[in-house]
Design a protein around this motif. Sequence first.
Motif, PDB file in Angstrom:
ATOM      1  N   UNK A 176     -40.289  -7.350 -10.849  1.00 10.27           N
ATOM      2  CA  UNK A 176     -39.642  -8.622 -11.137  1.00 10.27           C
ATOM      3  C   UNK A 176     -40.209  -9.683 -10.213  1.00 10.27           C
ATOM      4  N   UNK A 177     -40.805 -10.706 -10.805  1.00  8.86           N
ATOM      5  CA  UNK A 177     -41.444 -11.781 -10.047  1.00  8.86           C
ATOM      6  C   UNK A 177     -40.763 -13.092 -10.409  1.00  8.86           C
ATOM      7  N   UNK A 178     -40.137 -13.739  -9.426  1.00 13.48           N
ATOM      8  CA  UNK A 178     -39.460 -15.009  -9.642  1.00 13.48           C
ATOM      9  C   UNK A 178     -40.210 -16.115  -8.910  1.00 13.48           C
ATOM     10  N   UNK A 179     -41.149 -16.766  -9.624  1.00 10.58           N
ATOM     11  CA  UNK A 179     -41.938 -17.861  -9.069  1.00 10.58           C
ATOM     12  C   UNK A 179     -42.667 -17.454  -7.788  1.00 10.58           C
ATOM     13  N   UNK A 180     -43.283 -16.284  -7.838  1.00 14.05           N
ATOM     14  CA  UNK A 180     -44.036 -15.810  -6.679  1.00 14.05           C
ATOM     15  C   UNK A 180     -43.212 -15.021  -5.688  1.00 14.05           C
ATOM     16  N   UNK A 181     -41.894 -15.017  -5.854  1.00 11.90           N
ATOM     17  CA  UNK A 181     -41.017 -14.245  -4.969  1.00 11.90           C
ATOM     18  C   UNK A 181     -40.633 -12.938  -5.649  1.00 11.90           C
ATOM     19  N   UNK A 182     -40.420 -11.921  -4.839  1.00 12.17           N
ATOM     20  CA  UNK A 182     -39.971 -10.623  -5.346  1.00 12.17           C
ATOM     21  C   UNK A 182     -38.617 -10.325  -4.705  1.00 12.17           C
ATOM     22  N   UNK A 183     -37.517 -10.772  -5.356  1.00 15.12           N
ATOM     23  CA  UNK A 183     -36.193 -10.647  -4.734  1.00 15.12           C
ATOM     24  C   UNK A 183     -35.803  -9.227  -4.368  1.00 15.12           C
ATOM     25  N   UNK A 184     -36.293  -8.241  -5.142  1.00 13.15           N
ATOM     26  CA  UNK A 184     -35.896  -6.865  -4.853  1.00 13.15           C
ATOM     27  C   UNK A 184     -36.421  -6.392  -3.498  1.00 13.15           C
ATOM     28  N   UNK A 185     -37.483  -7.011  -2.987  1.00 15.26           N
ATOM     29  CA  UNK A 185     -37.985  -6.606  -1.682  1.00 15.26           C
ATOM     30  C   UNK A 185     -36.999  -6.930  -0.567  1.00 15.26           C
ATOM     31  N   UNK A 186     -36.178  -7.960  -0.768  1.00 19.50           N
ATOM     32  CA  UNK A 186     -35.143  -8.255   0.220  1.00 19.50           C
ATOM     33  C   UNK A 186     -34.070  -7.166   0.207  1.00 19.50           C
ATOM     34  N   UNK A 187     -33.794  -6.584  -0.973  1.00 21.74           N
ATOM     35  CA  UNK A 187     -32.887  -5.436  -1.030  1.00 21.74           C
ATOM     36  C   UNK A 187     -33.459  -4.276  -0.240  1.00 21.74           C
ATOM     37  N   UNK A 188     -34.769  -4.031  -0.390  1.00 24.55           N
ATOM     38  CA  UNK A 188     -35.405  -2.953   0.382  1.00 24.55           C
ATOM     39  C   UNK A 188     -35.363  -3.222   1.870  1.00 24.55           C
ATOM     40  N   UNK A 189     -35.545  -4.481   2.247  1.00 25.64           N
ATOM     41  CA  UNK A 189     -35.494  -4.835   3.660  1.00 25.64           C
ATOM     42  C   UNK A 189     -34.116  -4.528   4.244  1.00 25.64           C
ATOM     43  N   UNK A 190     -33.058  -4.906   3.522  1.00 19.27           N
ATOM     44  CA  UNK A 190     -31.698  -4.627   3.995  1.00 19.27           C
ATOM     45  C   UNK A 190     -31.438  -3.122   3.994  1.00 19.27           C
ATOM     46  N   UNK A 191     -31.902  -2.423   2.946  1.00 25.20           N
ATOM     47  CA  UNK A 191     -31.716  -0.970   2.899  1.00 25.20           C
ATOM     48  C   UNK A 191     -32.418  -0.259   4.041  1.00 25.20           C
ATOM     49  N   UNK A 192     -33.638  -0.699   4.361  1.00 24.99           N
ATOM     50  CA  UNK A 192     -34.357  -0.114   5.494  1.00 24.99           C
ATOM     51  C   UNK A 192     -33.664  -0.453   6.807  1.00 24.99           C
ATOM     52  N   UNK A 193     -33.124  -1.662   6.915  1.00 22.13           N
ATOM     53  CA  UNK A 193     -32.415  -2.067   8.130  1.00 22.13           C
ATOM     54  C   UNK A 193     -31.169  -1.214   8.342  1.00 22.13           C
ATOM     55  N   UNK A 194     -30.475  -0.866   7.261  1.00 24.73           N
ATOM     56  CA  UNK A 194     -29.317   0.024   7.365  1.00 24.73           C
ATOM     57  C   UNK A 194     -29.738   1.373   7.942  1.00 24.73           C
ATOM     58  N   UNK A 195     -30.859   1.910   7.450  1.00 20.88           N
ATOM     59  CA  UNK A 195     -31.359   3.173   7.989  1.00 20.88           C
ATOM     60  C   UNK A 195     -31.722   3.064   9.456  1.00 20.88           C
ATOM     61  N   UNK A 196     -32.375   1.951   9.826  1.00 19.30           N
ATOM     62  CA  UNK A 196     -32.769   1.749  11.227  1.00 19.30           C
ATOM     63  C   UNK A 196     -31.541   1.683  12.138  1.00 19.30           C
ATOM     64  N   UNK A 197     -30.502   0.970  11.695  1.00 19.75           N
ATOM     65  CA  UNK A 197     -29.269   0.887  12.489  1.00 19.75           C
ATOM     66  C   UNK A 197     -28.657   2.279  12.669  1.00 19.75           C
ATOM     67  N   UNK A 198     -28.675   3.079  11.608  1.00 19.08           N
ATOM     68  CA  UNK A 198     -28.155   4.439  11.716  1.00 19.08           C
ATOM     69  C   UNK A 198     -28.929   5.287  12.714  1.00 19.08           C
ATOM     70  N   UNK A 199     -30.258   5.139  12.744  1.00 15.59           N
ATOM     71  CA  UNK A 199     -31.080   5.892  13.706  1.00 15.59           C
ATOM     72  C   UNK A 199     -30.792   5.431  15.130  1.00 15.59           C
ATOM     73  N   UNK A 200     -30.722   4.114  15.328  1.00 18.78           N
ATOM     74  CA  UNK A 200     -30.477   3.588  16.675  1.00 18.78           C
ATOM     75  C   UNK A 200     -29.095   3.968  17.176  1.00 18.78           C
ATOM     76  N   UNK A 201     -28.163   4.159  16.266  1.00 21.35           N
ATOM     77  CA  UNK A 201     -26.821   4.597  16.674  1.00 21.35           C
ATOM     78  C   UNK A 201     -26.890   5.935  17.382  1.00 21.35           C
ATOM     79  N   UNK A 202     -27.748   6.825  16.886  1.00 22.55           N
ATOM     80  CA  UNK A 202     -27.926   8.120  17.552  1.00 22.55           C
ATOM     81  C   UNK A 202     -28.768   7.980  18.813  1.00 22.55           C
ATOM     82  N   UNK A 203     -29.816   7.162  18.759  1.00 18.40           N
ATOM     83  CA  UNK A 203     -30.697   7.010  19.912  1.00 18.40           C
ATOM     84  C   UNK A 203     -29.950   6.453  21.116  1.00 18.40           C
ATOM     85  N   UNK A 204     -29.083   5.475  20.870  1.00 14.13           N
ATOM     86  CA  UNK A 204     -28.342   4.835  21.956  1.00 14.13           C
ATOM     87  C   UNK A 204     -26.976   5.471  22.195  1.00 14.13           C
TER      88      UNK A 204
END
Length: 376
Positions: free
Chosen positions: A141-169
């Motif tokens: 899905x391309x909206x005028x050169x932007x790919x909105x779904x990539x922001x969903x992936x960014x947030x989804x990856x950030x959720x995973x990173x927060x979960x990992x750091x919760x154990x690390x710290x």
Amino acid sequence: MDPESRLVAGSVAVARGVGAVVMATAVFVLFGWAAGFTALQSVIPSSVPMRPITAFCFLLAGISLMIHGRRLRLSQICAGVLVLFSGTSILEYALHWNFPLEGFLMEITRGAGSVPVNPRMSVLAATSLLFAGASILLLDWDSRGWHPTQFLNFVGALIGLVGILEYLYDVPRVWSHYGWHMAIHTAVLALLLNAGILLSRPTAGLLGVINSPLAGGQMARRLLPAALVFPVLIGYLRMLGQEKGLVGTNFGILLVAVTYIVVFATGIWITARTLNQNAAQEQVSHLRDARLAAIVNSSDDAIIGKDLNGIITSWNRGAEHVYGYSAAEAVGQSISILVPPGREDEVSRFLAQISRGEPVSHYETLRRRKDGEIRD
């Protein structure tokens, strides 16, 4: 293969590899529940396990990512079921409903040695999987050169990173009562899965900016690793120092702030120096090209540039004098305007030789001026 094609092929291969890893890990977790191996259910002893419903959703996500582009319809079906299951899990928490799916999966997979747990997927895991499934469904899905779904992936990856750091710290599990806490391998797979989906389209959206050969892409590739690694490392070292009594709270904050300043200032300086060196090389190249263009343009000989389709791309003053066409008239026209009747096959033959990489030896022919005069 050109650099962009290699980048796309390599990134897509990595994305499929990530899909295979996610799928295999989910299968191992489901086997751990069926066989009663608690080490596969929860990698860290006494920590929360990955629920069967979570493993099943990761299995769907891994399959969908791995086969996307080769079996698109099946990939979209898996992603659609993933969105349905993960979205249902979020609705359970929001509406205080109980759907029988999680309990059913728990019953059919739980072995004799498995410890009874709440069968629900955690809210954070369900959100990350929902974003992953939706982005696979709408991957192009391309909206005028932007790919909105990539922001969903960014947030989804950030959720995973927060979960990992919760154990690390070793953050206290203050949200466990509300169903927010994730198993460590759930967090790792959430990060990998969403990062893999991003990698499947390396020249679009967010990844397109990072992978760009221009100055912005070069800067991003140099600074982004430091932005991802150093804050985690510095925070962990500060935590260890405080636990061992080497630094107090305020002094630890001071050291972290100073370290951030030094690391990022150094990274910016190195990046700026590299960009300046590249710009200086490009300037030298542009000056050389301009000098060559001036030499060609001032020549009395007719020097004509054309592409492999026979379209004129450059036309010097010598060509204007010899053939009578101005540059504005000639550029963009077919070279056939200079070919007299009966010699049309010469152009196609020469272009075919050049496209095959074969040299064209000295060849005497006739050409037609604008006024119709034939010249040798």
